[in-house]
Structure formats: structure tokens, C-alpha cells
Scaffold this active site. Structure first.
Site, mmCIF file in Angstrom:
data_model
loop_
_atom_site.group_PDB
_atom_site.id
_atom_site.type_symbol
_atom_site.label_atom_id
_atom_site.label_comp_id
_atom_site.label_asym_id
_atom_site.label_seq_id
_atom_site.Cartn_x
_atom_site.Cartn_y
_atom_site.Cartn_z
ATOM 1 N N THR A 142 38.265 45.329 30.439
ATOM 2 C CA THR A 142 39.508 44.702 30.876
ATOM 3 C C THR A 142 40.627 44.909 29.857
ATOM 4 O OG1 THR A 142 40.504 42.541 31.275
ATOM 5 C CG2 THR A 142 38.603 42.549 29.845
ATOM 6 N N ASP A 143 41.862 44.800 30.326
ATOM 7 C CA ASP A 143 43.000 44.866 29.406
ATOM 8 C C ASP A 143 43.103 43.607 28.542
ATOM 9 O OD1 ASP A 143 43.838 43.075 31.376
ATOM 10 O OD2 ASP A 143 45.686 44.147 31.874
ATOM 11 N N GLU A 144 42.357 42.545 28.930
ATOM 12 C CA GLU A 144 42.482 41.282 28.183
ATOM 13 C C GLU A 144 41.974 41.405 26.748
ATOM 14 O OE1 GLU A 144 41.708 37.645 30.048
ATOM 15 O OE2 GLU A 144 42.356 38.335 32.016
ATOM 16 N N TYR A 168 36.335 34.539 27.471
ATOM 17 C CA TYR A 168 36.041 35.677 28.352
ATOM 18 C C TYR A 168 36.448 36.985 27.673
ATOM 19 C CZ TYR A 168 37.088 39.233 31.886
ATOM 20 O OH TYR A 168 37.184 40.417 32.578
ATOM 21 N N LYS A 172 34.131 40.192 26.418
ATOM 22 C CA LYS A 172 34.308 41.575 26.894
ATOM 23 C C LYS A 172 34.566 42.504 25.700
ATOM 24 C CE LYS A 172 34.338 42.924 30.574
ATOM 25 N NZ LYS A 172 33.241 43.383 31.477
HETATM 26 P P1 NAD Z 1 33.114 39.132 39.897
HETATM 27 O O1 NAD Z 1 33.028 37.853 39.141
HETATM 28 O O2 NAD Z 1 33.748 39.159 41.235
HETATM 29 O O3 NAD Z 1 31.644 39.745 40.089
HETATM 30 C C1 NAD Z 1 30.693 39.746 39.058
HETATM 31 C C2 NAD Z 1 29.351 40.134 39.674
HETATM 32 O O4 NAD Z 1 28.381 40.177 38.614
HETATM 33 C C3 NAD Z 1 28.819 39.119 40.702
HETATM 34 O O5 NAD Z 1 28.304 39.795 41.812
HETATM 35 C C4 NAD Z 1 27.712 38.394 39.947
HETATM 36 O O6 NAD Z 1 26.687 37.902 40.807
HETATM 37 C C5 NAD Z 1 27.210 39.482 39.020
HETATM 38 N N1 NAD Z 1 26.560 38.940 37.826
HETATM 39 C C6 NAD Z 1 27.024 37.966 36.994
HETATM 40 N N2 NAD Z 1 26.145 37.734 36.011
HETATM 41 C C7 NAD Z 1 25.109 38.595 36.193
HETATM 42 C C8 NAD Z 1 23.912 38.850 35.499
HETATM 43 N N3 NAD Z 1 23.575 38.178 34.390
HETATM 44 N N4 NAD Z 1 23.085 39.816 35.970
HETATM 45 C C9 NAD Z 1 23.392 40.514 37.095
HETATM 46 N N5 NAD Z 1 24.515 40.295 37.808
HETATM 47 C C10 NAD Z 1 25.367 39.359 37.360
HETATM 48 O O7 NAD Z 1 33.809 40.146 38.904
HETATM 49 P P2 NAD Z 1 34.870 41.302 39.214
HETATM 50 O O8 NAD Z 1 36.212 40.711 39.305
HETATM 51 O O9 NAD Z 1 34.342 42.147 40.295
HETATM 52 O O10 NAD Z 1 34.802 42.107 37.839
HETATM 53 C C11 NAD Z 1 33.851 43.161 37.664
HETATM 54 C C12 NAD Z 1 34.011 43.734 36.262
HETATM 55 O O11 NAD Z 1 35.337 44.236 36.109
HETATM 56 C C13 NAD Z 1 33.816 42.713 35.154
HETATM 57 O O12 NAD Z 1 33.122 43.331 34.110
HETATM 58 C C14 NAD Z 1 35.224 42.348 34.723
HETATM 59 O O13 NAD Z 1 35.255 41.969 33.381
HETATM 60 C C15 NAD Z 1 35.955 43.655 34.958
HETATM 61 N N6 NAD Z 1 37.389 43.571 35.281
HETATM 62 C C16 NAD Z 1 37.821 42.759 36.300
HETATM 63 C C17 NAD Z 1 39.181 42.765 36.638
HETATM 64 C C18 NAD Z 1 39.706 41.917 37.756
HETATM 65 O O14 NAD Z 1 40.925 41.871 37.968
HETATM 66 N N7 NAD Z 1 38.874 41.255 38.537
HETATM 67 C C19 NAD Z 1 40.070 43.575 35.934
HETATM 68 C C20 NAD Z 1 39.578 44.379 34.891
HETATM 69 C C21 NAD Z 1 38.236 44.378 34.590
HETATM 70 O O1 DAU Z 2 43.683 41.500 33.332
HETATM 71 C C1 DAU Z 2 42.415 41.710 33.876
HETATM 72 C C2 DAU Z 2 41.771 40.377 34.189
HETATM 73 O O2 DAU Z 2 42.416 39.863 35.346
HETATM 74 C C3 DAU Z 2 40.261 40.485 34.407
HETATM 75 O O3 DAU Z 2 39.649 40.907 33.237
HETATM 76 C C4 DAU Z 2 39.683 39.123 34.856
HETATM 77 O O4 DAU Z 2 38.315 39.256 35.152
HETATM 78 C C5 DAU Z 2 40.445 38.670 36.084
HETATM 79 O O5 DAU Z 2 39.980 37.387 36.482
HETATM 80 C C6 DAU Z 2 41.947 38.619 35.812
HETATM 81 O O6 DAU Z 2 42.243 37.583 34.847
HETATM 82 P P1 DAU Z 2 43.514 36.618 35.010
HETATM 83 O O7 DAU Z 2 43.272 35.397 34.222
HETATM 84 O O8 DAU Z 2 44.776 37.364 34.774
HETATM 85 O O9 DAU Z 2 43.397 36.337 36.619
HETATM 86 P P2 DAU Z 2 43.626 35.009 37.473
HETATM 87 O O10 DAU Z 2 43.665 35.428 38.897
HETATM 88 O O11 DAU Z 2 42.681 33.933 37.084
HETATM 89 O O12 DAU Z 2 45.077 34.560 37.044
HETATM 90 C C7 DAU Z 2 46.197 35.409 37.200
HETATM 91 C C8 DAU Z 2 47.399 34.687 36.612
HETATM 92 O O13 DAU Z 2 47.719 33.570 37.450
HETATM 93 C C9 DAU Z 2 47.145 34.106 35.238
HETATM 94 O O14 DAU Z 2 48.346 34.195 34.478
HETATM 95 C C10 DAU Z 2 46.818 32.641 35.507
HETATM 96 C C11 DAU Z 2 47.649 32.339 36.727
HETATM 97 N N1 DAU Z 2 47.079 31.332 37.665
HETATM 98 C C12 DAU Z 2 45.788 31.525 38.068
HETATM 99 C C13 DAU Z 2 45.218 30.639 38.961
HETATM 100 C C14 DAU Z 2 43.785 30.801 39.392
HETATM 101 C C15 DAU Z 2 47.858 30.295 38.152
HETATM 102 O O15 DAU Z 2 49.045 30.158 37.778
HETATM 103 N N2 DAU Z 2 47.294 29.426 39.024
HETATM 104 C C16 DAU Z 2 45.991 29.535 39.443
HETATM 105 O O16 DAU Z 2 45.516 28.682 40.220
#
Ligand code: NAD
Ligand code: DAU
Length: 375
Positions: A142-144, A168, A172
Site C-alpha cells: 500500500t501507499d500508506e 496497519y 504492511k
Molecule cells: P480485504 O480486507 O477486502 O480482504 C482481505 C482478504 O484476506 C479477506 O478475504 C480475508 O478473509 C483474507 N485474510 C485475512 N487474514 C487472513 C489470513 N490470516 N489467512 C488467509 N486469508 C486471510 O482487503 P483488500 O482491500 O482486498 O486488500 C487486499 C490487499 O491489498 C491487502 O494486502 C491490502 O493491504 C492491499 N491494498 C489495499 C488497498 C485498498 O484500497 N483496499 C490499496 C492498496 C493496497
Molecule cells: O491508500 C491505500 C489504503 O486505502 C489501503 O492500504 C487500505 O487497505 C484501504 O482501506 C484504504 O485506506 P483508507 O484509510 O484510506 O480507506 P478508508 O476507506 O477507510 O478511508 C478513506 C478516507 O475516508 C480516509 O481519509 C478516512 C475517511 N473516512 C473513512 C470512513 C470509513 C471517513 O471520513 N469516514 C468514514 O466513515
């Protein structure tokens, strides 16, 4: 440098394939390589959902294993039994707010779980009796990990120093370092991608975009943390999948690639845009008011009237932005979806797939939302 596997030769272990991005990736990959072999390993936590793999579960060459990535013998068994030569590692605890309330699960899965996979890959691929088996370990990050940006700062590059701010992000970052170390020390053929915020189908409704869509449909408040001026760089999930595909195909061993959408939005503006899209959809289709009678626009109110400012997320990162020029220049990556197109597709998808999200609004989601607002 070792010879690259051709995509058609790749036999994939997709960890976290029942989650948001993992499931989208499985659909993307199977469409590109319908004859390919793909095994999903997923623990089916609250965020994992087999319904996201609809249409794939019974296909030849597609297998689902329920299990924890920390179960190293299980990972080794899957690698052996299915002759897998590629790991695409999505499995993670992914929600920042949850990591603030309860960091332990993040360390367990994101750090120890990643290490368990690396250990299994090393044993099966590097220490094989007949010599090294050609392989690839692609780690999704992730970019985080880069921390937060000021309004005028340049976007994150691959050489931006790591400065994770939430449990988190720290977990990562640790996993990224472990992947790097396994490449450097043992010669495991790894690549890593650090992506910005994804949005699209199958997104669990605790994250901002699906939460706002579903709360509008249920006439619930739209919680804006702090002043709502935090900025995220949004990318349609299919474009992320395309980037991962290119890295698997053309990425250089040991390299990391930033993937992003050149698409920065303040949270409040995103929420307002979704409100507008739903108001317009309800005005154009009177049947929606029958299906979602509690929705603000069904009640004659603008969706924006649901906006509600709540306490800020502790340690909330102010701005993320990605410089994706390396993956563009070296691997030919460009996102295919404009934001206008992607967000419209996403809103439509949620309107058309209440069968997918309805079951998620039960216990876990309700408990989580309650806990969130109790603080
Ligand atoms: P998500 O939370 O939707 O899905 C995570 C999946 O992993 C689920 O299916 C869960 O059951 C499985 N899981 C969790 N713990 C596990 C374990 N111990 N063993 C096996 N499976 C397990 O997550 P996502 O949003 O799809 O993110 C996927 C990946 O991409 C993550 O590594 C996250 O850090 C990264 N990422 C997410 C975003 C985003 O915007 N969602 C952006 C950048 C990177
Ligand atoms: O940048 C990549 C990341 O993006 C991934 O690594 C994470 O897995 C993914 O969850 C996401 O993280 P964020 O914290 O940016 O996503 P989230 O949707 O939780 O929140 C987006 C923005 O909105 C953040 O600034 C928090 C804000 N927010 C979020 C929620 C859930 C609100 O203001 N209200 C809310 O209820």
C-alpha cells in the site's frame, strides 16, 4: 537474472482471493487466462466472501482452500500438490480504523502471515531437491507505508522513505521489508507493488465509498472524519489488477512499483459526488424508491442532507498521492478507467447487487459500526 515465467506458465496461489481486490484479481486473471491454474487460499475472515468469486468456484483449474496463511504446512502442501510456481499475496487485515482499535490481528496476519508464506516459498521453490524451481512471489502492498504528504509535497515515489503512521501501515511496511530481505538474502524472486486507494465491485462496506453508497440507500448518516479535507488518490480496482498482471509478466525481480490513479480527491468531495450520483439515479428510475424506500432521495431529501461530521481518526494521514511513472515507463502501465466512469460503474454495481451486500449488513458490520460510534 533468472528467466521470467510466461503468464501462461504461471500456476497461481492467490492469498486473500475472497477479499475485495483479491476477488477482482481472480476474475481479471481467469478472463485473461481461462485455461490457467489458480488456487485461492483465504481464511474467510469477516472481510472474506466466497460470493465474490461467483462464476469461478466450479470452473476447472480453479480451487478454493479455506485456511490461514500462518499455516505454513498447508501453504507448502498447496504449493506441492498443485505444482504452484507463483504467489500473489493479497491476504491482510486491511482496515485502518480496525488497526487502531485492535492491532494484534494486523501483526498476526500482515507480518507473521507474510513471513509464513515466504518461508514456505523458500522451502518449496529454493530448497527443492532437484534445484531451484522457477517462481515468482508478488507482494501486494500500500501507499500508506510512505506516511502522509503536505498539500504541496510531490507524490510518493518508490524511493520515498517509509514512514508508516497507523498500526496497519506499520504492519504492511514490516511485510514489505521481509519480502525485500528474502529476495536479498535467499534469492527468492520477489516483486512488490504499493498501490493507492482502490474502489469498485466487492468492496466491503466499512470502507468510505461502499459505506457512503449503502448508508444513502438506508437513510443513515454519512460519517465524515474531522473536516473531510483529507486527500486520497483513487484507482478503479480493475486498473490495479491490470498493473499487478503487468508486474507478474514484465516486472524485474527485487523491484517495487507504485500504482496509482493520478486522481486525488478530498473525502468530502467524493462523498458529495456519490450523493449527486444517487440523487440523479433515483430521479431517473422511480423503481429505485420502491426497492430502497429509506433512501434519502426516496424520502424527497437530497442525499447530502445525511452528511454528518464525526470525530477524526486518530493519527489520520492528511494526503496520499502516488507517482506511478516507473510502472508506466518500464512496464507500459496506464489506468484504463476515468474516475467518472469508474465511480458510476461502482454506484451502479451496488444498486444492482443487493444480493451481495445484504448479507454483510448483519452482525459483524452492525457491531463494528456500533463500536466505532461508541468512542
Ligand atoms: P480485504 O480486507 O477486502 O480482504 C482481505 C482478504 O484476506 C479477506 O478475504 C480475508 O478473509 C483474507 N485474510 C485475512 N487474514 C487472513 C489470513 N490470516 N489467512 C488467509 N486469508 C486471510 O482487503 P483488500 O482491500 O482486498 O486488500 C487486499 C490487499 O491489498 C491487502 O494486502 C491490502 O493491504 C492491499 N491494498 C489495499 C488497498 C485498498 O484500497 N483496499 C490499496 C492498496 C493496497
Ligand atoms: O491508500 C491505500 C489504503 O486505502 C489501503 O492500504 C487500505 O487497505 C484501504 O482501506 C484504504 O485506506 P483508507 O484509510 O484510506 O480507506 P478508508 O476507506 O477507510 O478511508 C478513506 C478516507 O475516508 C480516509 O481519509 C478516512 C475517511 N473516512 C473513512 C470512513 C470509513 C471517513 O471520513 N469516514 C468514514 O466513515
Amino acid at each position: 537474472m533468472a528467466e521470467k515465467l510466461m503468464p501462461a506458465e504461471m500456476r497461481l496461489l492467490v492469498t486473500g482471493g475472497a477479499g475485495f481486490i483479491g476477488a477482482n484479481f481472480c476474475h481479471y486473471w481467469r478472463q485473461r487466462f481461462p485455461q490457467g491454474h489458480l488456487v485461492v487460499l483465504d481464511a474467510l475472515t469477516y472481510a472474506g466472501n466466497q460470493a465474490s468469486l461467483v462464476g469461478l468456484m466450479n470452473q476447472a483449474g480453479f480451487h478454493f482452500a479455506e485456511g490461514d496463511i500462518n499455516d505454513t504446512p498447508l501453504v507448502e502442501k498447496l504449493l506441492h500438490e498443485h505444482k504452484l510456481n507463483t504467489i500473489v499475496h493479497f491476504a491482510a487485515e486491511s482496515h485502518v480504523d480496525r488497526s487502531i482499535h485492535d492491532p494484534d490481528a494486523f501483526l498476526h496476519t500482515n507480518i507473521l502471515g507474510t513471513h509464513s508464506l515466504l518461508r514456505a516459498a523458500r522451502k518449496v521453490w529454493l530448497d527443492a531437491p532437484g534445484g531451484v524451481i522457477p517462481h515468482r512471489f508478488h507482494h501486494i502492498s500500500t501507499d500508506e507505508v510512505y506516511g502522509t504528504l503536505g498539500p504541496q509535497d510531490p507524490p510518493f515515489r518508490e524511493d520515498t522513505p517509509y514512514a508508516p503512521n497507523s498500526p496497519y501501515a506499520a504492519s504492511k511496511a514490516a511485510s514489505d521489508h521481509l519480502v525485500r530481505a528474502y529476495q536479498h538474502t535467499y534469492g527468492l524472486r520477489t516483486t512488490t507493488s504499493n498501490c493507492s486507494n482502490n474502489y469498485g465491485p466487492y468492496h466491503f462496506p466499512e470502507k468510505l465509498i461502499p459505506l457512503v453508497i449503502l448508508n444513502i440507500l438506508h437513510g443513515r448518516p454519512l460519517p465524515i472524519y474531522g473536516d473531510g479535507q483529507q486527500v486520497r488518490d483513487w484507482l478503479f480496482v480493475e486498473d490495479h489488477c491490470q498493473g499487478i498482471g503487468l508486474i507478474l509478466e514484465r516486472g524485474e525481480e527485487g523491484e517495487s512499483y507504485n500504482i496509482g490513479g493520478h486522481n486525488e480527491w478530498a473525502n468530502l468531495d467524493i462523498v458529495r459526488l456519490i450523493c449527486e450520483l444517487l440523487d440523479t439515479a433515483f430521479a431517473a428510475d422511480t423503481f429505485l424508491a420502491q426497492r430502497f424506500p429509506h433512501a434519502a432521495p426516496a424520502q424527497g431529501k437530497a442525499a447530502e442532507s445525511l452528511i454528518s461530521y464525526v470525530k477524526d481518526r486518530p493519527g489520520h494521514d492528511r494526503r496520499y498521492a502516488i507517482d506511478a511513472s516507473k510502472v508506466g515507463r518500464e512496464l507500459g502501465y496506464t489506468p484504463q478507467h476515468s474516475f467518472a466512469e469508474g465511480i458510476r460503474k461502482t454506484v451502479d454495481w451496488y444498486l444492482q447487487h443487493s444480493d451481495w451486500w445484504q448479507p454483510l449488513l448483519g452482525d459483524v458490520y452492525a457491531q463494528w459500526v456500533q463500536k466505532q460510534y461508541a468512542d
